[in-house]
Design a protein around this motif. Structure first.
Motif, mmCIF file in Angstrom:
data_model
loop_
_atom_site.group_PDB
_atom_site.id
_atom_site.type_symbol
_atom_site.label_atom_id
_atom_site.label_comp_id
_atom_site.label_asym_id
_atom_site.label_seq_id
_atom_site.Cartn_x
_atom_site.Cartn_y
_atom_site.Cartn_z
ATOM 1 N N GLU A 68 0.818 -1.217 0.000
ATOM 2 C CA GLU A 68 0.000 0.000 0.000
ATOM 3 C C GLU A 68 0.849 1.264 0.000
ATOM 4 O O GLU A 68 0.461 2.284 -0.556
ATOM 5 C CB GLU A 68 -0.935 -0.007 1.210
ATOM 6 N N THR A 69 2.014 1.212 0.636
ATOM 7 C CA THR A 69 2.887 2.380 0.707
ATOM 8 C C THR A 69 3.893 2.429 -0.437
ATOM 9 O O THR A 69 4.724 3.349 -0.492
ATOM 10 C CB THR A 69 3.647 2.389 2.048
ATOM 11 N N GLY A 70 3.857 1.442 -1.335
ATOM 12 C CA GLY A 70 4.754 1.438 -2.486
ATOM 13 C C GLY A 70 6.199 1.137 -2.146
ATOM 14 O O GLY A 70 7.110 1.498 -2.903
ATOM 15 N N GLN A 71 6.423 0.449 -1.031
ATOM 16 C CA GLN A 71 7.799 0.167 -0.611
ATOM 17 C C GLN A 71 8.369 -1.108 -1.240
ATOM 18 O O GLN A 71 9.566 -1.353 -1.137
ATOM 19 C CB GLN A 71 7.859 0.066 0.921
ATOM 20 N N VAL A 72 7.513 -1.904 -1.860
ATOM 21 C CA VAL A 72 7.953 -3.171 -2.450
ATOM 22 C C VAL A 72 8.114 -3.021 -3.960
ATOM 23 O O VAL A 72 7.172 -2.648 -4.655
ATOM 24 C CB VAL A 72 6.954 -4.302 -2.139
ATOM 25 N N LYS A 73 9.287 -3.336 -4.448
ATOM 26 C CA LYS A 73 9.555 -3.301 -5.883
ATOM 27 C C LYS A 73 9.226 -4.637 -6.543
ATOM 28 O O LYS A 73 8.724 -4.685 -7.659
ATOM 29 C CB LYS A 73 11.023 -2.963 -6.125
ATOM 30 N N LYS A 74 9.509 -5.742 -5.821
ATOM 31 C CA LYS A 74 9.324 -7.075 -6.399
ATOM 32 C C LYS A 74 8.870 -8.044 -5.325
ATOM 33 O O LYS A 74 9.342 -8.000 -4.198
ATOM 34 C CB LYS A 74 10.639 -7.566 -7.019
ATOM 35 N N MET A 75 7.929 -8.931 -5.713
ATOM 36 C CA MET A 75 7.473 -10.001 -4.823
ATOM 37 C C MET A 75 7.852 -11.346 -5.433
ATOM 38 O O MET A 75 7.607 -11.597 -6.611
ATOM 39 C CB MET A 75 5.956 -9.966 -4.651
#
Length: 233
Positions: A68-75
């Protein structure tokens, strides 16, 4: 013995987090997720993370908070069907994904923790999972090569732990947490109950303390329900 016990999640992650790091995160659905540590990661503002986890939480819970905060680039995951934010970010081109069969993901993490750089499996041969990967024939059967996973930081949740970092998981929370704890340069654990060294029977230890560098007691916890199902009386 070095002091591994920290007062809270924020202090346990101090000096550890940095942009662009790979985070191995335990949990199975909402069971066994390192809830307090994930909140501390969110509050730190660290970004461009690659997160390795069985799933990506749900909207507003677990790793869903970091999406939600856009902190993840890749999962790197095996199942993400409960998360609308995940789907939205992917369709907008704001999130990279690497899907794995669930057993393959578990073995990639276990292999990384055991120092095994790669292994061969029949799972996924002839499908999109094998596209671009090396294959090899053993005893007349084709196998695809999968790389082990080893991150910068592992975040895990246990039922009980001691001051030396020995951990005991409870039921389904044991699914991914043990291999995540071994598969990173540094493991931080949160536990529901912190007990003195010697209070845990050595035969009951699931993750030996040698793998855990920092530990917090996150109690109290609110039991989260991923999908509430009921039946008529």
């Amino acid at each position: 013995m070095a002091n591994k016990v920290y007062k809270d999640a924020k202090s346990a992650l101090e000096g550890v987090l940095h942009d662009g790091m790979m985070v191995m995160c335990g949990g199975f659905g909402l069971v066994g997720i390192p809830d307090k540590l994930i909140h501390a990661v969110r509050d730190s503002g660290v970004k461009n993370l690659t997160c390795v986890s069985n799933n990506a939480g749900i909207d507003g819970e677990g790793l869903g908070l970091l999406l939600e905060t856009g902190q993840v680039k890749k999962m790197i995951s095996s199942y993400v069907g409960e998360n609308k934010t995940f789907a939205k970010l992917y369709l907008e081109g704001k999130l990279e994904i690497e899907f794995n069969p669930q057993g393959t993901l578990a073995e990639r993490c276990r292999a990384g923790g055991a120092g095994i750089p790669a292994f061969y499996t029949k799972t996924g041969v002839g499908t999109e999972v094998a596209k671009g990967k090396e294959t090899k024939v053993f005893d007349g059967h084709e196998y695809v090569m999968e790389r082990g996973l080893f991150g910068d930081l592992a975040l895990v949740k246990a039922w009980k732990g001691d001051a030396a970092g020995n951990l005991v998981y409870r039921k389904a929370a044991r699914n991914f947490n043990p291999m995540m704890a071994t598969a990173a340069k540094l493991c931080v654990a949160e536990v529901e109950e912190l007990v003195p060294v010697g209070a845990i029977d050595p035969d009951h230890v699931h993750t030996p303390g040698i793998f855990v560098k920092r530990i917090i007691c996150g109690a109290p916890y609110e039991k989260k329900i991923e999908q509430r199902t009921i039946r008529k009386a």
